[in-house]
Design a protein around this motif. Structure first.
Motif, PDB file in Angstrom:
ATOM      1  N   SER A  56      30.560 -10.955  39.871  1.00 48.65           N
ATOM      2  CA  SER A  56      30.463 -10.036  38.741  1.00 48.65           C
ATOM      3  C   SER A  56      30.652  -8.631  39.270  1.00 48.65           C
ATOM      4  O   SER A  56      30.129  -8.292  40.322  1.00 48.65           O
ATOM      5  CB  SER A  56      29.081 -10.156  38.101  1.00 48.65           C
ATOM      6  OG  SER A  56      28.794  -9.014  37.340  1.00 48.65           O
ATOM      7  N   THR A  57      31.445  -7.832  38.572  1.00 46.79           N
ATOM      8  CA  THR A  57      31.491  -6.417  38.947  1.00 46.79           C
ATOM      9  C   THR A  57      30.771  -5.607  37.896  1.00 46.79           C
ATOM     10  O   THR A  57      29.786  -4.935  38.173  1.00 46.79           O
ATOM     11  CB  THR A  57      32.930  -5.854  39.055  1.00 46.79           C
ATOM     12  OG1 THR A  57      33.781  -6.615  38.223  1.00 46.79           O
ATOM     13  CG2 THR A  57      33.421  -5.866  40.469  1.00 46.79           C
ATOM     14  N   ARG A  58      31.258  -5.708  36.653  1.00 45.68           N
ATOM     15  CA  ARG A  58      30.740  -4.880  35.582  1.00 45.68           C
ATOM     16  C   ARG A  58      29.235  -5.047  35.376  1.00 45.68           C
ATOM     17  O   ARG A  58      28.489  -4.083  35.406  1.00 45.68           O
ATOM     18  CB  ARG A  58      31.466  -5.278  34.298  1.00 45.68           C
ATOM     19  CG  ARG A  58      31.549  -4.270  33.226  1.00 45.68           C
ATOM     20  CD  ARG A  58      32.424  -4.881  32.145  1.00 45.68           C
ATOM     21  NE  ARG A  58      33.314  -5.857  32.784  1.00 45.68           N
ATOM     22  CZ  ARG A  58      34.542  -5.585  33.157  1.00 45.68           C
ATOM     23  NH1 ARG A  58      35.049  -4.420  32.916  1.00 45.68           N
ATOM     24  NH2 ARG A  58      35.287  -6.503  33.772  1.00 45.68           N
ATOM     25  N   THR A  59      28.814  -6.295  35.182  1.00 45.34           N
ATOM     26  CA  THR A  59      27.407  -6.524  34.864  1.00 45.34           C
ATOM     27  C   THR A  59      26.508  -6.101  36.019  1.00 45.34           C
ATOM     28  O   THR A  59      25.489  -5.451  35.814  1.00 45.34           O
ATOM     29  CB  THR A  59      27.174  -8.001  34.496  1.00 45.34           C
ATOM     30  OG1 THR A  59      28.077  -8.360  33.466  1.00 45.34           O
ATOM     31  CG2 THR A  59      25.758  -8.239  34.030  1.00 45.34           C
ATOM     32  N   ARG A  60      26.896  -6.443  37.238  1.00 44.78           N
ATOM     33  CA  ARG A  60      26.044  -6.105  38.369  1.00 44.78           C
ATOM     34  C   ARG A  60      25.965  -4.587  38.572  1.00 44.78           C
ATOM     35  O   ARG A  60      24.898  -4.018  38.777  1.00 44.78           O
ATOM     36  CB  ARG A  60      26.530  -6.774  39.652  1.00 44.78           C
ATOM     37  CG  ARG A  60      25.450  -6.886  40.709  1.00 44.78           C
ATOM     38  CD  ARG A  60      25.980  -7.301  42.057  1.00 44.78           C
ATOM     39  NE  ARG A  60      27.001  -6.387  42.561  1.00 44.78           N
ATOM     40  CZ  ARG A  60      26.754  -5.165  43.006  1.00 44.78           C
ATOM     41  NH1 ARG A  60      25.525  -4.697  43.019  1.00 44.78           N
ATOM     42  NH2 ARG A  60      27.741  -4.398  43.416  1.00 44.78           N
ATOM     43  N   GLN A 139      24.859  -8.492  27.233  1.00 48.07           N
ATOM     44  CA  GLN A 139      26.211  -8.264  26.707  1.00 48.07           C
ATOM     45  C   GLN A 139      26.177  -8.223  25.173  1.00 48.07           C
ATOM     46  O   GLN A 139      26.776  -7.343  24.553  1.00 48.07           O
ATOM     47  CB  GLN A 139      27.167  -9.365  27.189  1.00 48.07           C
ATOM     48  CG  GLN A 139      28.579  -9.259  26.627  1.00 48.07           C
ATOM     49  CD  GLN A 139      29.363  -8.077  27.182  1.00 48.07           C
ATOM     50  OE1 GLN A 139      29.284  -7.799  28.376  1.00 48.07           O
ATOM     51  NE2 GLN A 139      30.094  -7.364  26.342  1.00 48.07           N
ATOM     52  N   ALA A 140      25.446  -9.164  24.566  1.00 48.71           N
ATOM     53  CA  ALA A 140      25.361  -9.166  23.098  1.00 48.71           C
ATOM     54  C   ALA A 140      24.688  -7.887  22.616  1.00 48.71           C
ATOM     55  O   ALA A 140      25.104  -7.284  21.624  1.00 48.71           O
ATOM     56  CB  ALA A 140      24.585 -10.390  22.623  1.00 48.71           C
ATOM     57  N   ARG A 172      28.236 -17.280  22.578  1.00 44.03           N
ATOM     58  CA  ARG A 172      26.982 -17.859  22.087  1.00 44.03           C
ATOM     59  C   ARG A 172      25.931 -16.778  21.812  1.00 44.03           C
ATOM     60  O   ARG A 172      25.320 -16.747  20.743  1.00 44.03           O
ATOM     61  CB  ARG A 172      26.441 -18.865  23.101  1.00 44.03           C
ATOM     62  CG  ARG A 172      26.389 -20.291  22.577  1.00 44.03           C
ATOM     63  CD  ARG A 172      26.210 -21.278  23.710  1.00 44.03           C
ATOM     64  NE  ARG A 172      27.429 -21.303  24.497  1.00 44.03           N
ATOM     65  CZ  ARG A 172      28.422 -22.157  24.275  1.00 44.03           C
ATOM     66  NH1 ARG A 172      28.315 -23.065  23.339  1.00 44.03           N
ATOM     67  NH2 ARG A 172      29.523 -22.108  24.994  1.00 44.03           N
ATOM     68  N   SER A 173      25.739 -15.891  22.770  1.00 47.11           N
ATOM     69  CA  SER A 173      24.734 -14.832  22.553  1.00 47.11           C
ATOM     70  C   SER A 173      25.102 -13.975  21.353  1.00 47.11           C
ATOM     71  O   SER A 173      24.246 -13.595  20.556  1.00 47.11           O
ATOM     72  CB  SER A 173      24.612 -13.953  23.804  1.00 47.11           C
ATOM     73  OG  SER A 173      23.898 -14.631  24.812  1.00 47.11           O
ATOM     74  N   ASN A 174      26.394 -13.671  21.220  1.00 49.43           N
ATOM     75  CA  ASN A 174      26.816 -12.826  20.103  1.00 49.43           C
ATOM     76  C   ASN A 174      26.681 -13.530  18.761  1.00 49.43           C
ATOM     77  O   ASN A 174      26.342 -12.898  17.764  1.00 49.43           O
ATOM     78  CB  ASN A 174      28.250 -12.337  20.307  1.00 49.43           C
ATOM     79  CG  ASN A 174      28.286 -10.932  20.875  1.00 49.43           C
ATOM     80  OD1 ASN A 174      27.617 -10.037  20.363  1.00 49.43           O
ATOM     81  ND2 ASN A 174      29.027 -10.737  21.944  1.00 49.43           N
ATOM     82  N   ILE A 175      26.967 -14.829  18.728  1.00 49.66           N
ATOM     83  CA  ILE A 175      26.839 -15.558  17.458  1.00 49.66           C
ATOM     84  C   ILE A 175      25.388 -15.479  16.975  1.00 49.66           C
ATOM     85  O   ILE A 175      25.114 -15.123  15.828  1.00 49.66           O
ATOM     86  CB  ILE A 175      27.305 -17.026  17.616  1.00 49.66           C
ATOM     87  CG1 ILE A 175      28.825 -17.068  17.832  1.00 49.66           C
ATOM     88  CG2 ILE A 175      26.926 -17.850  16.382  1.00 49.66           C
ATOM     89  CD1 ILE A 175      29.365 -18.436  18.243  1.00 49.66           C
ATOM     90  N   TRP A 176      24.446 -15.775  17.861  1.00 46.70           N
ATOM     91  CA  TRP A 176      23.036 -15.693  17.463  1.00 46.70           C
ATOM     92  C   TRP A 176      22.659 -14.275  17.020  1.00 46.70           C
ATOM     93  O   TRP A 176      22.050 -14.062  15.976  1.00 46.70           O
ATOM     94  CB  TRP A 176      22.133 -16.134  18.624  1.00 46.70           C
ATOM     95  CG  TRP A 176      21.918 -17.611  18.676  1.00 46.70           C
ATOM     96  CD1 TRP A 176      21.523 -18.417  17.651  1.00 46.70           C
ATOM     97  CD2 TRP A 176      22.082 -18.466  19.811  1.00 46.70           C
ATOM     98  NE1 TRP A 176      21.433 -19.721  18.085  1.00 46.70           N
ATOM     99  CE2 TRP A 176      21.764 -19.790  19.398  1.00 46.70           C
ATOM    100  CE3 TRP A 176      22.464 -18.267  21.140  1.00 46.70           C
ATOM    101  CZ2 TRP A 176      21.805 -20.886  20.255  1.00 46.70           C
ATOM    102  CZ3 TRP A 176      22.502 -19.355  21.990  1.00 46.70           C
ATOM    103  CH2 TRP A 176      22.187 -20.646  21.562  1.00 46.70           C
ATOM    104  N   ALA A 177      23.046 -13.310  17.866  1.00 44.04           N
ATOM    105  CA  ALA A 177      22.626 -11.931  17.620  1.00 44.04           C
ATOM    106  C   ALA A 177      23.226 -11.369  16.332  1.00 44.04           C
ATOM    107  O   ALA A 177      22.524 -10.791  15.501  1.00 44.04           O
ATOM    108  CB  ALA A 177      23.033 -11.062  18.815  1.00 44.04           C
ATOM    109  N   LEU A 178      24.533 -11.566  16.164  1.00 40.46           N
ATOM    110  CA  LEU A 178      25.212 -10.991  14.993  1.00 40.46           C
ATOM    111  C   LEU A 178      24.695 -11.606  13.703  1.00 40.46           C
ATOM    112  O   LEU A 178      24.511 -10.913  12.706  1.00 40.46           O
ATOM    113  CB  LEU A 178      26.728 -11.214  15.112  1.00 40.46           C
ATOM    114  CG  LEU A 178      27.429 -10.379  16.186  1.00 40.46           C
ATOM    115  CD1 LEU A 178      28.812 -10.942  16.485  1.00 40.46           C
ATOM    116  CD2 LEU A 178      27.537  -8.921  15.765  1.00 40.46           C
TER     117      LEU A 178
END
Lengths: 306, 172
Positions: A56-60, A139-140, A172-178
């Motif tokens: 990972s670059t961005r997240t880390r 991310q979500a 998956r995270s976005n589906i739940w969150a949105l």
């Protein structure tokens, strides 16, 4: 509201109120990032370990920056140069790190549920930075933050997620969150990249981009994992580009003020052409900036107390 | 203190600030969340009425600079800091409702200095109730109220609480 959680494991378990509280808190940290001195002393004396068992670059970098902006001490761990190659288990690795007196583990792991295991077994805060194809809650959160910043809210928006839904924790995270925040979520991909029973999550499934894009407010593109090309899920990359790459023509089917999002890294010319990735409707780099603020908010809410 | 006493105390503060700072070119007002923000707006407005010139006014949240985050059970809500102008070489008047231990002011000074290097920072408070734990004093005080540590001083303002008053309550 009082945020009582020890860990941030996923969007599935968060209530709407908790999500909105994190986003509201993130607004204050977004302001900190605009200051001449982009650092506050809040987590002085706390130690956070970034445990990354996947590249990972961005997240880390985003987590590391968020931790440093809050004045926490930061340790970075990645599999390539650790005792994991010598056969140490995840739990043993984590317990050994904890023996050195740390306060928080940020974990990215290829196995779904790995952060949940650590959260259950260990007394410190655990943040899920991506577990397999399961969840990627920060991310979500940064996607929600970016949508709210641009659209004023999430309620009632139509959002389409296009790409490899089957292997995507971001989806998956976005589906739940949105959905918790009242958006209508569509997913669009070739049938081989749509997981079975996804309709049970309450989304509408589309196999044609032209249908999926009609009247949407947000187009969320996912990275096509080129390494999956040889698994038989995609007949060919050029066919995928032909049918599922975002074009200006297709984008015209969406609302005139529709935004383009992408969690990165972008494959220019595959998910979308460079012209759209860099165009004025793209908020891809805003997502990256907001990611630091959202992660600062999460770290503060989990660690800013005794 | 009732509504009128509060108004007169703030007006006196405004005059004192202007008396000490005859040049208002580089004067700015910063209120500390939450009651300090309301009082800063009022003082700023009073000074505007006296001088006929609007002073830059900002809000400051000190939560991220608190020295007791490792000692409290739940983290406080972080509110917005909104300093939209450079404070380098400015004379900053910091405004809060009650001066007590001095720890909030310490945090506020640290926070301000992260925004730049003001020429000077002054402190204006509506109430000074004593019991300092740090070497900090106010430059302008609306009213000194000697208290015991069993008491609480509660400032209520119209904008947030629906009424203007200062109450001394027994800690329960």
């Amino acid at each position: 509201m009082i945020f009582k959680r020890k860990d941030l494991l996923g969007m599935e378990e968060l209530s709407k109120e908790e999500i909105l509280f994190i986003l509201k808190t993130a607004e204050s940290f977004r302001e900190v990032l605009e200051r001449p001195i982009k650092k506050v002393p809040t987590l002085r004396g706390k130690t956070v370990v970034n445990l990354f068992f996947e590249p990972s670059t961005r997240t880390r970098m985003s987590f590391e920056l968020a931790e440093k902006r809050l004045n926490a001490d930061v340790l970075n761990f990645s599999t390539s140069n650790s005792s994991v190659i010598k056969g140490e288990t995840l739990l043993d690795t984590a317990r050994n790190i904890l023996a050195m007196k740390v306060d928080c583990l940020v974990l990215r792991h290829p196995t779904p549920g790995a952060p949940h295991l650590l959260a259950k077994k260990l007394p410190v805060s655990v943040i899920n930075a991506g577990d397999g194809a399961h969840e990627h809650p920060t991310q979500a959160l940064l996607d929600l933050y970016t949508i709210r910043e641009r659209k004023g809210g999430v309620e009632g928006l139509k959002i389409v997620i296009i790409g490899d839904i089957a292997h995507s924790r971001v989806a998956r995270s976005n589906i739940w969150a949105l959905q918790k925040l009242g958006a209508e979520v569509r997913v669009c991909a070739p049938p081989t990249l749509i997981p079975p029973l996804i309709e049970k999550m309450g989304v509408k499934v589309f196999y044609s981009q032209e249908d999926a894009l009609k009247e949407v407010d947000i187009v969320m593109m996912l990275r096509i994992q080129k390494e999956r090309q040889n698994t038989g899920l995609l007949p060919s990359l050029s066919e995928y580009i032909e049918l599922f790459s975002l074009t200006e023509e297709r984008l015209n089917l969406a609302k005139p003020d529709a935004l383009i999002m992408h969690p990165g890294p972008v494959n220019r010319g595959i998910e979308l052409p460079a012209k759209l990735a860099d165009g004025k409707r793209s908020v891809i780099l805003n997502q990256v900036t907001n990611g630091v603020a959202v992660r600062m908010a999460v770290l503060y809410l989990l660690l800013g107390k005794s | 203190m009732d509504k009128d006493e509060i108004r007169r105390a703030l007006l006196r503060l405004s005059h004192q600030i202007l008396e000490k700072n005859r040049e208002i070119e580089d004067l700015v007002v910063v209120g500390i969340h939450r009651r300090g923000v309301t009082l800063a707006e009022r003082i700023s407005k009073m000074m505007e009425e006296i001088k006929g010139k609007k002073l830059p006014t900002a809000t400051l949240d000190i939560t991220l600079y608190r020295d007791d985050l490792t000692r409290i059970a739940y983290q406080p809500v972080v509110r917005n800091t909104n300093i939209l102008f450079p404070i380098d070489d400015k004379k900053v008047v910091l405004v809060d409702d009650v001066l007590y231990t001095g720890r909030t002011v310490r945090a506020a000074i640290d926070a301000l200095i992260d925004f730049g290097r003001p020429k000077k920072i002054e402190l204006a408070v509506l109430i000074d109730r004593g019991h300092r734990e740090l070497p900090i004093r106010a430059d302008y005080v609306g009213k000194n109220i000697p208290t015991s540590s069993e008491e609480m001083v509660e400032v209520r303002v119209e904008e947030l609480d629906g009424t203007d008053e200062v109450l001394i309550l027994k800690r329960t």
